[in-house]
Structure formats: structure tokens, C-alpha cells
Design a protein around this motif. Structure first.
Motif, short mmCIF file in Angstrom:
data_model
loop_
_atom_site.label_atom_id
_atom_site.label_comp_id
_atom_site.label_asym_id
_atom_site.label_seq_id
_atom_site.Cartn_x
_atom_site.Cartn_y
_atom_site.Cartn_z
N LEU A 1 -23.79 -7.67 -7.68
CA LEU A 1 -23.99 -7.86 -9.12
C LEU A 1 -23.21 -9.06 -9.63
CD1 LEU A 1 -23.67 -4.13 -10.26
CD2 LEU A 1 -25.77 -5.41 -9.80
N ASP A 2 -23.56 -9.54 -10.83
CA ASP A 2 -22.82 -10.65 -11.44
C ASP A 2 -21.73 -10.13 -12.38
OD1 ASP A 2 -24.34 -9.72 -13.52
OD2 ASP A 2 -25.26 -11.64 -14.01
N THR A 3 -21.41 -8.86 -12.24
CA THR A 3 -20.33 -8.25 -13.02
C THR A 3 -19.27 -7.73 -12.05
OG1 THR A 3 -21.52 -6.13 -13.03
CG2 THR A 3 -21.79 -7.55 -14.95
N VAL A 4 -18.06 -7.53 -12.58
CA VAL A 4 -16.96 -7.04 -11.76
C VAL A 4 -16.24 -5.92 -12.53
CG1 VAL A 4 -15.32 -8.78 -12.65
CG2 VAL A 4 -14.91 -7.70 -10.43
N ALA A 5 -15.86 -4.87 -11.81
CA ALA A 5 -15.16 -3.73 -12.39
C ALA A 5 -13.68 -3.85 -12.03
CB ALA A 5 -15.74 -2.42 -11.86
N VAL A 6 -12.81 -3.78 -13.05
CA VAL A 6 -11.38 -4.01 -12.83
C VAL A 6 -10.56 -2.97 -13.58
CG1 VAL A 6 -9.50 -5.70 -12.97
CG2 VAL A 6 -11.87 -6.50 -12.78
N ARG A 7 -9.45 -2.54 -12.93
CA ARG A 7 -8.50 -1.70 -13.63
C ARG A 7 -7.08 -1.95 -13.13
NH1 ARG A 7 -6.33 3.54 -12.79
NH2 ARG A 7 -6.52 4.42 -10.69
N MET A 8 -6.10 -1.47 -13.91
CA MET A 8 -4.70 -1.56 -13.54
C MET A 8 -4.17 -0.13 -13.42
SD MET A 8 -1.48 -3.34 -15.51
CE MET A 8 -2.33 -4.90 -15.77
N PRO A 9 -3.90 0.35 -12.20
CA PRO A 9 -3.50 1.74 -12.02
C PRO A 9 -2.09 2.02 -12.54
CG PRO A 9 -3.37 0.55 -9.94
CD PRO A 9 -4.01 -0.39 -10.93
N ALA A 10 -1.88 3.23 -13.02
CA ALA A 10 -0.57 3.64 -13.54
C ALA A 10 0.16 4.47 -12.48
CB ALA A 10 -0.74 4.44 -14.82
N HIS A 11 0.45 3.82 -11.36
CA HIS A 11 1.17 4.49 -10.28
C HIS A 11 2.11 3.48 -9.64
CE1 HIS A 11 2.14 6.79 -6.74
NE2 HIS A 11 1.48 7.83 -7.21
N PRO A 12 3.40 3.81 -9.51
CA PRO A 12 4.36 2.82 -9.02
C PRO A 12 4.06 2.33 -7.60
CG PRO A 12 5.36 5.01 -9.18
CD PRO A 12 4.06 5.07 -9.89
N ILE A 13 3.53 3.20 -6.74
CA ILE A 13 3.21 2.79 -5.37
C ILE A 13 2.05 1.81 -5.37
CG2 ILE A 13 2.35 3.58 -3.12
CD1 ILE A 13 3.94 6.19 -3.60
N ALA A 14 0.99 2.13 -6.12
CA ALA A 14 -0.17 1.24 -6.20
C ALA A 14 0.23 -0.12 -6.76
CB ALA A 14 -1.25 1.88 -7.06
N LEU A 15 1.01 -0.14 -7.83
CA LEU A 15 1.41 -1.41 -8.44
C LEU A 15 2.28 -2.22 -7.49
CD1 LEU A 15 2.14 -0.15 -12.06
CD2 LEU A 15 0.19 -1.54 -11.32
N ALA A 16 3.18 -1.55 -6.80
CA ALA A 16 4.05 -2.26 -5.85
C ALA A 16 3.24 -2.87 -4.71
CB ALA A 16 5.11 -1.31 -5.30
N LEU A 17 2.25 -2.12 -4.23
CA LEU A 17 1.42 -2.61 -3.13
C LEU A 17 0.60 -3.84 -3.56
CD1 LEU A 17 0.27 -2.30 -0.27
CD2 LEU A 17 -1.41 -0.68 -1.21
N ILE A 18 0.03 -3.78 -4.75
CA ILE A 18 -0.78 -4.90 -5.25
C ILE A 18 0.11 -6.14 -5.45
CG2 ILE A 18 -2.22 -5.72 -7.15
CD1 ILE A 18 -2.88 -2.63 -7.60
N ARG A 19 1.27 -5.94 -6.06
CA ARG A 19 2.17 -7.08 -6.32
C ARG A 19 2.67 -7.72 -5.03
NH1 ARG A 19 4.59 -3.83 -11.18
NH2 ARG A 19 3.35 -4.73 -12.87
N ALA A 20 2.77 -6.92 -3.97
CA ALA A 20 3.25 -7.45 -2.69
C ALA A 20 2.14 -8.07 -1.86
CB ALA A 20 3.92 -6.33 -1.89
#
Length: 339
Positions: A115-134
Motif C-alpha cells: 500500500l501507499d500508506t504506513v501504519a505507525v505507533r509508539m509503544p508504552a513499554h520500557p523494553i520496547a522503547l529501549a530496543l527501538i532506540r538501540a
């Protein structure tokens, strides 16, 4: 071989570094979010994302949600960010809200289901956020075999994927228990594509009335702009029947159905907010938050106990109840008994 990284006591920096390296190397890592466990890969690595579809047995036209850890990352994924998206992000991110936006060219087609659209979110979990930032923005559907109930415990992921993916981060039980709410901001009016962990009522307080896509109510669609719209979902091996209606009528109907199915020699499980006599029983809790948190765990657990039929009590479609009933009806293949 799959490594299981224990983070039940919180974020472990060494474990995050190991998991982030795997993501950056194009490998698959399952990790906890506040909603359910996700099966993650580098969202911008087409080959890695393709492995998600292969591991899950997921149809290629079923788009993935990209998880980010900072609002600035949204501009790398979406070519337009409307005012409603900024308002919703400011109010609800990090949190169980996914927004569908026009896709930036650098996002691989495999990630968005073509598709020409994208689905995005920012999870509210410290492990998920740490993994993404790293590592990098991570594409992650729920970490279950396609069509099965979503995982709310690492044990559920281990059941489905041990030996098939590189790592599983065990962060304990997820807090919300149902997937994120998905809002399409590329239509004329904001449109709900999937109810989830953020109640629709809260969203409408910020951006006004939101249209509800017919797929939410079970209408078949040719094109799925978000997960959960088109294919069989959330289904255990046992047959699921949802009983809806006034509370006392539902109670009587469940008891009647238990007797009927047991008379046929079938093992019957009941999942409900109050006790029922059956071969197996799972108490969902007394509030809509508890029911949402326990929903997928109940479906998986009753399956594990070997029942042939699961009779599920319907709840009121308000708040998180909207998402609960969406999932239950899909799990039942819309086999609904009205009491």
C-alpha cells in the motif's frame, strides 16, 4: 536456536544490546509491548520484514505496524503528518494507538503490504522503547502464528516460535492485552480501522467524531489498510461461540449450551466474568480492563486444557469492551448466540 532473554525485572541493557544487534543484522526478535508481544524486524530492511511473513504464515497483503520510540522518527516514515496526527500523538503516545498515514518512499512495500500508506505507533513499554532506540524503527505484528490468539506472555511466543526465530525477550505479562487501536488519517474523515487498547471515546474527545470502517463490524474487504481487517484472526483450535444479550439471559443461555454440548460428548470450556459449571472455566475478571487483559490468555489456556468448544460471555461494547467484542466475534467466526 532461539535465545530467551529474561527481562521480567525490567530493562536489561546487555540484553537490549544483544537483541538490537540481532534486529540490525536482519534477524527476528519477539518483544513485549503494553498491548501484546510483537514479532519484530528492521522495518526498513525488506528481506528481514519478509521473514516475519514467512515465520507467521501471514498473507503478504496484510500490512505491518512500524514501532518508533521518538516522534521525530515519524517524519522518516510518513510523507505527510496532518494536524490530527500531531494532536493524537501529543495526547496518546507512547500508547496503544496506531495511525495510518501517507507512506514515505523509503519504507519498503513489503512492510506496508504493497500500500501507499504506513501504519505507525509508539509503544508504552520500557523494553520496547529501549530496543527501538538501540536499533531502528521496528515492524512488528503480534508474535503468534497467523490466525491464532495473540500472545500476552512470553510462554505463548515460545509455544509458537521457539526454534523458528532468533530471540524472545521475556518481559512478563502485557498490561493491556488487546492490540492497538488503528485510526486511518488518509481518508476524508478520520476512520477507525480496528478498535483496540485505546477506547474510541478518548480519541473522539481530541479530534471529534471518527467514522467506523465497515470491516470493524465484520464486513469483508478486498484491501486491508491495517491488521485485523481481512483475514481469520484470534482463533484457537476449539470452536468458539459468543453469547450476547442481557446479563441474566446470557448466564442462562451459557448454562443451557454447556448442557447441550456436553450431552453430545464434547468437552466444554467457558470464559466469563462470573462462575459457570463446565468441564473447564476461565474467569475473565470483573472490569472491562481485566477482561481485555485476560481475553487471549483465556482462549489459549482453554485450548491447552483440551476443550472442544469454548463458550464466551459477551460484554458491553463501550470503552475497551468494543475491542474485546471485536476480537471475540472474530475468534468465533461470527458464531453468535443471542440470549
Amino acid at each position: 536456536m532461539t535465545i530467551v532473554i529474561n527481562m521480567r525485572d525490567g530493562v536489561d541493557e546487555r540484553g537490549i544490546r544483544i537483541a538490537a544487534r540481532l534486529i540490525l543484522d536482519g534477524k527476528l526478535v519477539a518483544f513485549p509491548t503494553e498491548t501484546v508481544y510483537g514479532l519484530g524486524a528492521d522495518a526498513l530492511n525488506a528481506r528481514a520484514v519478509k521473514r516475519i511473513f514467512e515465520a507467521k504464515g501471514r498473507p503478504a497483503d496484510n500490512p505491518l505496524i512500524i514501532h518508533i520510540a521518538d516522534f521525530d522518527d515519524l517524519g522518516k516514515l510518513a510523507r505527510e503528518i496532518p494536524e490530527e496526527a500531531k494532536l493524537l500523538a501529543e495526547k496518546f503516545w507512547p500508547g496503544p494507538l496506531t495511525m495510518v498515514l501517507p507512506k514515505e518512499e523509503g519504507v519498503p512495500d513489503v512492510t506496508t503490504g504493497g500500500l501507499d500508506t504506513v501504519a505507525v505507533r509508539m509503544p508504552a513499554h520500557p523494553i520496547a522503547l529501549a530496543l527501538i532506540r538501540a536499533s531502528t524503527p521496528i515492524a512488528a505484528p503480534s508474535a503468534n502464528i497467523s490466525g491464532k490468539p495473540s500472545p500476552t506472555l512470553a510462554e505463548h511466543v515460545i509455544d509458537d516460535f521457539y526454534g523458528r526465530i532468533e530471540a524472545i525477550i521475556d518481559g512478563g505479562e502485557t498490561r493491556v492485552g488487546v492490540e492497538s487501536t488503528v485510526i486511518d488519517l488518509t481518508s476524508e474523515r478520520p476512520t477507525l480501522l480496528r478498535p483496540g487498547g485505546l477506547p474510541l471515546e478518548e480519541i473522539e474527545k481530541v479530534i471529534g467524531e471518527v467514522e467506523i470502517h465497515p470491516a470493524v463490524k465484520g464486513k469483508l474487504v478486498d484491501v486491508a489498510k491495517a491488521p485485523g481487517m481481512k483475514y481469520r484472526h484470534y482463533s484457537p483450535n476449539a470452536q468458539v461461540i459468543v453469547v450476547e444479550g442481557k446479563r441474566e439471559n446470557v448466564r442462562r443461555k451459557i448454562a443451557e449450551l454447556v448442557r447441550e454440548y456436553r450431552s453430545r460428548g464434547l468437552r466444554v470450556g467457558v470464559m466469563a466474568t462470573e462462575r459457570h459449571e463446565a468441564d473447564e472455566f476461565f474467569h475473565l475478571g470483573g472490569t472491562e480492563e481485566e477482561v481485555a487483559r485476560n481475553l487471549f490468555k483465556a482462549l489459549r489456556e482453554l485450548d491447552r486444557r483440551g476443550v472442544d468448544v469454548i463458550i464466551a460471555e459477551g460484554i458491553e461494547e463501550k470503552g475497551l469492551g468494543f475491542a474485546v467484542m471485536n476480537r471475540l466475534r472474530k475468534a468465533a467466526g461470527y458464531r453468535i448466540v443471542w440470549a
